[in-house]
Write a protein that holds these residues in place. Structure first.
Motif, PDB file in Angstrom:
ATOM      1  N   LYS A   1     -19.074  -2.385  12.048  1.00  0.00           N
ATOM      2  CA  LYS A   1     -18.187  -2.828  13.128  1.00  0.00           C
ATOM      3  C   LYS A   1     -17.667  -4.219  12.804  1.00  0.00           C
ATOM      4  N   THR A   2     -16.353  -4.383  12.860  1.00  0.00           N
ATOM      5  CA  THR A   2     -15.703  -5.606  12.409  1.00  0.00           C
ATOM      6  C   THR A   2     -14.827  -6.161  13.526  1.00  0.00           C
ATOM      7  N   THR A   3     -14.837  -7.485  13.678  1.00  0.00           N
ATOM      8  CA  THR A   3     -13.978  -8.154  14.659  1.00  0.00           C
ATOM      9  C   THR A   3     -12.597  -8.336  14.042  1.00  0.00           C
ATOM     10  N   ILE A   4     -11.583  -7.857  14.758  1.00  0.00           N
ATOM     11  CA  ILE A   4     -10.200  -7.946  14.288  1.00  0.00           C
ATOM     12  C   ILE A   4      -9.407  -8.819  15.248  1.00  0.00           C
ATOM     13  N   ARG A   5      -8.810  -9.891  14.729  1.00  0.00           N
ATOM     14  CA  ARG A   5      -7.993 -10.799  15.543  1.00  0.00           C
ATOM     15  C   ARG A   5      -6.525 -10.400  15.518  1.00  0.00           C
ATOM     16  N   ASP A   6      -6.028 -10.061  14.315  1.00  0.00           N
ATOM     17  CA  ASP A   6      -4.633  -9.645  14.211  1.00  0.00           C
ATOM     18  C   ASP A   6      -4.402  -8.841  12.943  1.00  0.00           C
ATOM     19  N   ILE A   7      -3.273  -8.139  12.950  1.00  0.00           N
ATOM     20  CA  ILE A   7      -2.796  -7.386  11.798  1.00  0.00           C
ATOM     21  C   ILE A   7      -1.473  -8.037  11.412  1.00  0.00           C
ATOM     22  N   CYS A   8      -1.299  -8.346  10.129  1.00  0.00           N
ATOM     23  CA  CYS A   8      -0.068  -8.977   9.654  1.00  0.00           C
ATOM     24  C   CYS A   8       0.617  -8.009   8.693  1.00  0.00           C
ATOM     25  N   ILE A   9       1.886  -7.735   8.977  1.00  0.00           N
ATOM     26  CA  ILE A   9       2.654  -6.793   8.171  1.00  0.00           C
ATOM     27  C   ILE A   9       3.876  -7.521   7.626  1.00  0.00           C
ATOM     28  N   TYR A  10       4.079  -7.423   6.315  1.00  0.00           N
ATOM     29  CA  TYR A  10       5.252  -8.043   5.701  1.00  0.00           C
ATOM     30  C   TYR A  10       6.323  -6.979   5.519  1.00  0.00           C
ATOM     31  N   THR A  11       7.497  -7.221   6.116  1.00  0.00           N
ATOM     32  CA  THR A  11       8.627  -6.313   5.989  1.00  0.00           C
ATOM     33  C   THR A  11       9.857  -7.117   5.587  1.00  0.00           C
ATOM     34  N   ASP A  12      10.868  -6.417   5.099  1.00  0.00           N
ATOM     35  CA  ASP A  12      12.102  -7.098   4.726  1.00  0.00           C
ATOM     36  C   ASP A  12      13.296  -6.195   5.038  1.00  0.00           C
ATOM     37  N   TYR A  13      13.843  -6.363   6.224  1.00  0.00           N
ATOM     38  CA  TYR A  13      14.963  -5.526   6.668  1.00  0.00           C
ATOM     39  C   TYR A  13      16.176  -5.667   5.746  1.00  0.00           C
ATOM     40  N   LYS A  14      16.414  -6.854   5.216  1.00  0.00           N
ATOM     41  CA  LYS A  14      17.589  -7.076   4.368  1.00  0.00           C
ATOM     42  C   LYS A  14      17.536  -6.207   3.107  1.00  0.00           C
ATOM     43  N   LEU A  15      16.343  -6.004   2.560  1.00  0.00           N
ATOM     44  CA  LEU A  15      16.201  -5.176   1.362  1.00  0.00           C
ATOM     45  C   LEU A  15      15.984  -3.703   1.688  1.00  0.00           C
ATOM     46  N   ASP A  16      15.263  -3.412   2.769  1.00  0.00           N
ATOM     47  CA  ASP A  16      14.804  -2.047   3.024  1.00  0.00           C
ATOM     48  C   ASP A  16      15.633  -1.276   4.048  1.00  0.00           C
ATOM     49  N   GLU A  17      16.403  -1.946   4.879  1.00  0.00           N
ATOM     50  CA  GLU A  17      17.269  -1.361   5.896  1.00  0.00           C
ATOM     51  C   GLU A  17      16.622  -0.196   6.633  1.00  0.00           C
ATOM     52  N   SER A  18      17.067   1.044   6.410  1.00  0.00           N
ATOM     53  CA  SER A  18      16.573   2.182   7.203  1.00  0.00           C
ATOM     54  C   SER A  18      15.107   2.520   6.916  1.00  0.00           C
ATOM     55  N   TYR A  19      14.529   1.923   5.884  1.00  0.00           N
ATOM     56  CA  TYR A  19      13.114   2.127   5.588  1.00  0.00           C
ATOM     57  C   TYR A  19      12.224   1.181   6.403  1.00  0.00           C
ATOM     58  N   THR A  20      12.813   0.247   7.124  1.00  0.00           N
ATOM     59  CA  THR A  20      12.054  -0.765   7.859  1.00  0.00           C
ATOM     60  C   THR A  20      11.568  -0.208   9.189  1.00  0.00           C
ATOM     61  N   PRO A  21      10.264  -0.343   9.488  1.00  0.00           N
ATOM     62  CA  PRO A  21       9.755   0.143  10.776  1.00  0.00           C
ATOM     63  C   PRO A  21      10.434  -0.560  11.950  1.00  0.00           C
ATOM     64  N   SER A  22      10.715   0.199  13.008  1.00  0.00           N
ATOM     65  CA  SER A  22      11.258  -0.402  14.224  1.00  0.00           C
ATOM     66  C   SER A  22      10.268  -0.321  15.386  1.00  0.00           C
ATOM     67  N   ARG A  23       9.314   0.614  15.324  1.00  0.00           N
ATOM     68  CA  ARG A  23       8.274   0.716  16.356  1.00  0.00           C
ATOM     69  C   ARG A  23       6.954   1.072  15.675  1.00  0.00           C
ATOM     70  N   ILE A  24       5.938   0.245  15.961  1.00  0.00           N
ATOM     71  CA  ILE A  24       4.613   0.417  15.349  1.00  0.00           C
ATOM     72  C   ILE A  24       3.578   0.534  16.454  1.00  0.00           C
ATOM     73  N   SER A  25       2.643   1.450  16.279  1.00  0.00           N
ATOM     74  CA  SER A  25       1.513   1.599  17.198  1.00  0.00           C
ATOM     75  C   SER A  25       0.235   1.251  16.435  1.00  0.00           C
ATOM     76  N   ILE A  26      -0.615   0.433  17.051  1.00  0.00           N
ATOM     77  CA  ILE A  26      -1.910   0.091  16.462  1.00  0.00           C
ATOM     78  C   ILE A  26      -2.968   0.805  17.288  1.00  0.00           C
ATOM     79  N   ARG A  27      -3.846   1.535  16.606  1.00  0.00           N
ATOM     80  CA  ARG A  27      -4.912   2.284  17.269  1.00  0.00           C
ATOM     81  C   ARG A  27      -6.254   1.838  16.700  1.00  0.00           C
ATOM     82  N   ALA A  28      -7.288   1.876  17.541  1.00  0.00           N
ATOM     83  CA  ALA A  28      -8.622   1.460  17.103  1.00  0.00           C
ATOM     84  C   ALA A  28      -9.662   2.441  17.631  1.00  0.00           C
TER      85      ALA A  28
END
Length: 189
Positions: free
Chosen positions: A71-98
């Protein structure tokens, strides 16, 4: 539990790690993906190079599963994205489940992203506004920009609060070593 975010103005998770405010615990986990194109998988997602990326290969939602041995304490999740390079491949809605495993995952956060470029920091909190303790995190890409089918995520970091190491309400003391490397040798076993 829904949030709106744009990466502009977000703190840099690498600087947070170097300053000793958080520690990256993703290397203590087993990572798996719902799908990926050959050569664009977990290794690229975790290599600390923002030019490489995971590319999914299948139907939405696209899943990143992060399973911890304890069991691990999680403070945050950091995701690196780049809309300028990835356009339609870039996530627009993300769900985090635990949860403890695939069968009991509960949604803890939903975030809408508006053309993000850079680090998106998603705080993970319980009902009392404290970091959660869990065995498993699942990041689900619910939709992409421009109704894109596959997704690109360039990096993911999972942070635990530094207080786990230093104890509650620790003060920053000049000359005290707080980096992850120094903390490993802070106690005699």
């Amino acid at each position: 539990m829904s949030s709106k975010a744009n990466a502009s103005g977000a703190s840099d998770p690498v600087q947070e790690e170097l300053a000793g405010r958080v520690r990256e615990v993703g290397n203590h986990a087993i990572w798996s993906l719902s799908s990926c194109k050959p050569g664009f998988g977990v290794d690229q997602l975790r290599d600390d190079i923002t030019e490489t990326y995971w590319q999914s290969d299948g139907q939405l939602p696209h899943l990143v599963n992060i399973q911890f041995r304890r069991k691990t304490t999680i403070r945050d999740i950091c995701i690196y994205t780049d809309y300028k390079l990835d356009e339609s491949y870039t996530p627009s809605r993300i769900s985090i489940r635990a949860g403890t495993n695939f069968n009991d995952l509960q949604e803890v956060e939903v975030m809408d992203l508006s053309e993000p470029s850079g680090w998106v920091v998603i705080p993970i909190r319980d009902d009392n506004d404290r970091p959660i303790r869990t065995f498993m995190i699942q990041i689900a890409v619910i939709s992409n920009h421009q109704n894109g089918r596959d997704t690109h995520m360039r990096q993911i970091k999972v942070h635990s609060p530094a207080e786990d190491i230093l104890g509650p309400h620790s003060q920053l003391v000049p000359g005290r070593f707080l980096t992850n490397e120094f903390q490993r040798y802070a106690t005699i076993r």
